[in-house]
Design a protein around this motif. Structure first.
Motif, PDB file in Angstrom:
ATOM      1  N   UNK A 145       0.846  -1.189   0.000  1.00 43.53           N
ATOM      2  CA  UNK A 145       0.000   0.000   0.000  1.00 43.53           C
ATOM      3  C   UNK A 145       0.886   1.244   0.000  1.00 43.53           C
ATOM      4  N   UNK A 146       0.487   2.247  -0.746  1.00 41.97           N
ATOM      5  CA  UNK A 146       1.247   3.489  -0.828  1.00 41.97           C
ATOM      6  C   UNK A 146       0.287   4.658  -0.690  1.00 41.97           C
ATOM      7  N   UNK A 147       0.767   5.677  -0.006  1.00 41.89           N
ATOM      8  CA  UNK A 147      -0.002   6.910   0.163  1.00 41.89           C
ATOM      9  C   UNK A 147       0.914   8.091  -0.139  1.00 41.89           C
ATOM     10  N   UNK A 148       0.452   8.981  -1.011  1.00 45.72           N
ATOM     11  CA  UNK A 148       1.189  10.188  -1.368  1.00 45.72           C
ATOM     12  C   UNK A 148       0.450  11.397  -0.820  1.00 45.72           C
ATOM     13  N   UNK A 169       2.667  19.031  -6.224  1.00 50.20           N
ATOM     14  CA  UNK A 169       3.856  18.992  -5.385  1.00 50.20           C
ATOM     15  C   UNK A 169       3.635  17.964  -4.291  1.00 50.20           C
ATOM     16  N   UNK A 170       4.476  16.926  -4.277  1.00 47.18           N
ATOM     17  CA  UNK A 170       4.355  15.839  -3.312  1.00 47.18           C
ATOM     18  C   UNK A 170       5.398  16.029  -2.214  1.00 47.18           C
ATOM     19  N   UNK A 171       4.933  15.947  -0.969  1.00 49.03           N
ATOM     20  CA  UNK A 171       5.814  16.216   0.163  1.00 49.03           C
ATOM     21  C   UNK A 171       6.103  14.975   0.997  1.00 49.03           C
ATOM     22  N   UNK A 172       5.297  13.926   0.864  1.00 50.65           N
ATOM     23  CA  UNK A 172       5.505  12.741   1.700  1.00 50.65           C
ATOM     24  C   UNK A 172       5.017  11.504   0.959  1.00 50.65           C
ATOM     25  N   UNK A 173       5.718  10.385   1.151  1.00 53.64           N
ATOM     26  CA  UNK A 173       5.300   9.097   0.612  1.00 53.64           C
ATOM     27  C   UNK A 173       5.375   8.076   1.740  1.00 53.64           C
ATOM     28  N   UNK A 174       4.319   7.278   1.859  1.00 54.04           N
ATOM     29  CA  UNK A 174       4.228   6.265   2.906  1.00 54.04           C
ATOM     30  C   UNK A 174       3.986   4.901   2.281  1.00 54.04           C
ATOM     31  N   UNK A 175       4.723   3.900   2.772  1.00 51.82           N
ATOM     32  CA  UNK A 175       4.555   2.520   2.315  1.00 51.82           C
ATOM     33  C   UNK A 175       4.128   1.668   3.503  1.00 51.82           C
ATOM     34  N   UNK A 176       3.239   0.715   3.237  1.00 54.25           N
ATOM     35  CA  UNK A 176       2.749  -0.187   4.283  1.00 54.25           C
ATOM     36  C   UNK A 176       2.459  -1.545   3.658  1.00 54.25           C
ATOM     37  N   UNK A 177       2.326  -2.556   4.520  1.00 59.88           N
ATOM     38  CA  UNK A 177       2.038  -3.910   4.039  1.00 59.88           C
ATOM     39  C   UNK A 177       0.686  -3.954   3.339  1.00 59.88           C
ATOM     40  N   UNK A 178       0.505  -4.901   2.422  1.00 59.73           N
ATOM     41  CA  UNK A 178      -0.822  -5.028   1.794  1.00 59.73           C
ATOM     42  C   UNK A 178      -1.878  -5.382   2.826  1.00 59.73           C
ATOM     43  N   UNK A 179      -3.102  -5.050   2.494  1.00 62.72           N
ATOM     44  CA  UNK A 179      -4.194  -5.403   3.391  1.00 62.72           C
ATOM     45  C   UNK A 179      -4.335  -6.914   3.466  1.00 62.72           C
ATOM     46  N   UNK A 180      -4.575  -7.440   4.667  1.00 66.32           N
ATOM     47  CA  UNK A 180      -4.765  -8.894   4.757  1.00 66.32           C
ATOM     48  C   UNK A 180      -6.012  -9.329   4.001  1.00 66.32           C
ATOM     49  N   UNK A 181      -5.923 -10.519   3.424  1.00 65.14           N
ATOM     50  CA  UNK A 181      -7.070 -11.026   2.663  1.00 65.14           C
ATOM     51  C   UNK A 181      -8.237 -11.298   3.600  1.00 65.14           C
ATOM     52  N   UNK A 182      -9.416 -10.996   3.121  1.00 60.62           N
ATOM     53  CA  UNK A 182     -10.613 -11.239   3.929  1.00 60.62           C
ATOM     54  C   UNK A 182     -10.863 -12.742   4.029  1.00 60.62           C
ATOM     55  N   UNK A 183     -11.189 -13.225   5.220  1.00 61.05           N
ATOM     56  CA  UNK A 183     -11.467 -14.662   5.343  1.00 61.05           C
ATOM     57  C   UNK A 183     -12.715 -15.049   4.564  1.00 61.05           C
ATOM     58  N   UNK A 184     -12.682 -16.253   4.015  1.00 58.88           N
ATOM     59  CA  UNK A 184     -13.833 -16.725   3.254  1.00 58.88           C
ATOM     60  C   UNK A 184     -15.022 -16.918   4.185  1.00 58.88           C
ATOM     61  N   UNK A 185     -16.216 -16.587   3.749  1.00 57.39           N
ATOM     62  CA  UNK A 185     -17.384 -16.766   4.625  1.00 57.39           C
ATOM     63  C   UNK A 185     -17.618 -18.245   4.939  1.00 57.39           C
ATOM     64  N   UNK A 186     -18.000 -18.500   6.179  1.00 58.07           N
ATOM     65  CA  UNK A 186     -18.262 -19.892   6.603  1.00 58.07           C
ATOM     66  C   UNK A 186     -19.492 -20.425   5.880  1.00 58.07           C
ATOM     67  N   UNK A 187     -19.442 -21.678   5.448  1.00 61.03           N
ATOM     68  CA  UNK A 187     -20.612 -22.241   4.752  1.00 61.03           C
ATOM     69  C   UNK A 187     -21.819 -22.337   5.681  1.00 61.03           C
ATOM     70  N   UNK A 188     -22.960 -22.154   5.118  1.00 64.17           N
ATOM     71  CA  UNK A 188     -24.188 -22.224   5.915  1.00 64.17           C
ATOM     72  C   UNK A 188     -24.407 -23.652   6.387  1.00 64.17           C
ATOM     73  N   UNK A 189     -24.821 -23.848   7.631  1.00 60.76           N
ATOM     74  CA  UNK A 189     -25.046 -25.221   8.131  1.00 60.76           C
ATOM     75  C   UNK A 189     -26.184 -25.914   7.377  1.00 60.76           C
ATOM     76  N   UNK A 190     -25.977 -27.205   7.145  1.00 62.94           N
ATOM     77  CA  UNK A 190     -26.999 -27.986   6.437  1.00 62.94           C
ATOM     78  C   UNK A 190     -28.107 -28.361   7.414  1.00 62.94           C
ATOM     79  N   UNK A 191     -29.336 -28.018   7.094  1.00 61.22           N
ATOM     80  CA  UNK A 191     -30.415 -28.355   8.041  1.00 61.22           C
ATOM     81  C   UNK A 191     -30.603 -29.877   8.149  1.00 61.22           C
ATOM     82  N   UNK A 192     -30.883 -30.335   9.372  1.00 58.20           N
ATOM     83  CA  UNK A 192     -31.108 -31.774   9.597  1.00 58.20           C
ATOM     84  C   UNK A 192     -32.437 -32.173   8.940  1.00 58.20           C
ATOM     85  N   UNK A 193     -32.487 -33.394   8.382  1.00 55.33           N
ATOM     86  CA  UNK A 193     -33.754 -33.830   7.749  1.00 55.33           C
ATOM     87  C   UNK A 193     -34.862 -33.977   8.779  1.00 55.33           C
TER      88      UNK A 193
END
Length: 199
Positions: A145-148, A169-193
Motif C-alpha cells: 500500500x502506498x499513500x502520497x 507537489x508531493x511532500x511525503x510518501x508512505x509505504x505499508x504492508x498489503x491489506x490482509x485477505x478477507x477470510x472466506x465466509x463460513x458455509x451455511x449449516x446444512x439443516x437436519x432432515x
C-alpha cells in the motif's frame, strides 16, 4: 445727486458678470470635459499587454489544495538523500467505482499513474523483509500500500485557455504492508432432515 457706495458696488458687480457672460464660448454647457486619471506616485502603470506582478485578472488567481493518493505500488525508482528524503518516481495503481450508465451499476475502474517526487519525506511501515534489523526503502515491494501527500494547483474563475495539467507537489510518501485477505465466509449449516411420522 450723489450715489451711495452700496449702489456703486452693485453696479460694478453687474458689469463684471456681464463681461463673464460675453466671454463664455457658445455651447459651452454641452462640452464634456473629464479629468484625466493618473497613476499614483511610485506606482508605474503596466501596459495593456503586460499586467506585471500585480498581475492576474480577478477570478483567475491560483490556489493550492490538499492532494492525497491512496493505491497499490506497481514499481518505484526512488533514491534516498543524505537528509532522509527521497527523489525519483513512483507508479501507483488506483481504483474507484464509477457509474458508466445513468442509474446503472457501478463498475471498478483501475489506472496506473506515475508521480515524481523531489525531496519528499519517506515513511516505511512494512515488515523487515531483508532481515537487516531495520525497515527502510529496501523492504518495499510491489503490491504494498502506498499513500502520497502533497498539494495540487487549482485555478478559480473562468477556464484558462491553456491545456497544461495542474502542478502537483508531493511532500511525503508512505509505504505499508498489503491489506490482509478477507477470510472466506463460513458455509451455511446444512439443516437436519425432518423425521417423517411413522418412521
Amino acid at each position: 445727486m450723489r450715489k451711495s457706495p452700496l449702489i456703486l458696488a452693485g453696479l460694478a458687480s453687474l458689469s463684471l458678470s456681464a463681461t463673464a457672460v460675453a466671454d463664455k464660448p457658445e455651447h459651452a454647457e454641452k462640452l464634456d470635459v473629464k479629468p484625466v486619471k493618473t497613476a499614483p506616485v511610485g506606482h508605474d502603470r503596466p501596459d495593456d499587454g503586460d499586467r506585471g506582478d500585480r498581475g492576474e485578472k480577478k477570478g483567475h488567481r491560483t490556489h493550492w489544495h490538499a492532494f492525497d493518493v491512496h493505491g497499490t505500488l506497481v514499481s518505484q525508482a526512488l533514491t534516498v538523500n543524505p537528509d532522509g528524503t527521497v527523489d525519483g518516481t513512483v507508479v501507483v495503481k488506483t481504483s474507484k467505482k464509477v457509474r458508466t450508465a445513468k442509474r446503472g451499476p457501478k463498475t471498478v475502474v483501475t489506472k496506473e499513474t506515475t508521480f515524481t517526487l523531489d525531496d519528499a519525506k519517506l515513511s516505511v511501515k512494512t515488515d523487515d523483509r531483508t532481515g537487516d534489523q531495520k525497515v527502510d526503502l529496501a523492504d518495499v515491494r510491489a503490491g504494498d500500500r502506498v499513500k502520497l501527500e502533497g498539494r495540487v494547483e487549482h485555478r478559480h474563475g473562468r477556464k484558462d485557455a491553456s491545456t497544461d495539467a495542474p502542478k502537483v507537489e508531493l511532500r511525503r510518501v508512505k509505504f505499508d504492508d498489503p491489506k490482509p485477505a478477507k477470510p472466506a465466509p463460513a458455509p451455511a449449516p446444512t439443516p437436519a432432515p425432518t423425521p417423517t411420522p411413522g418412521s
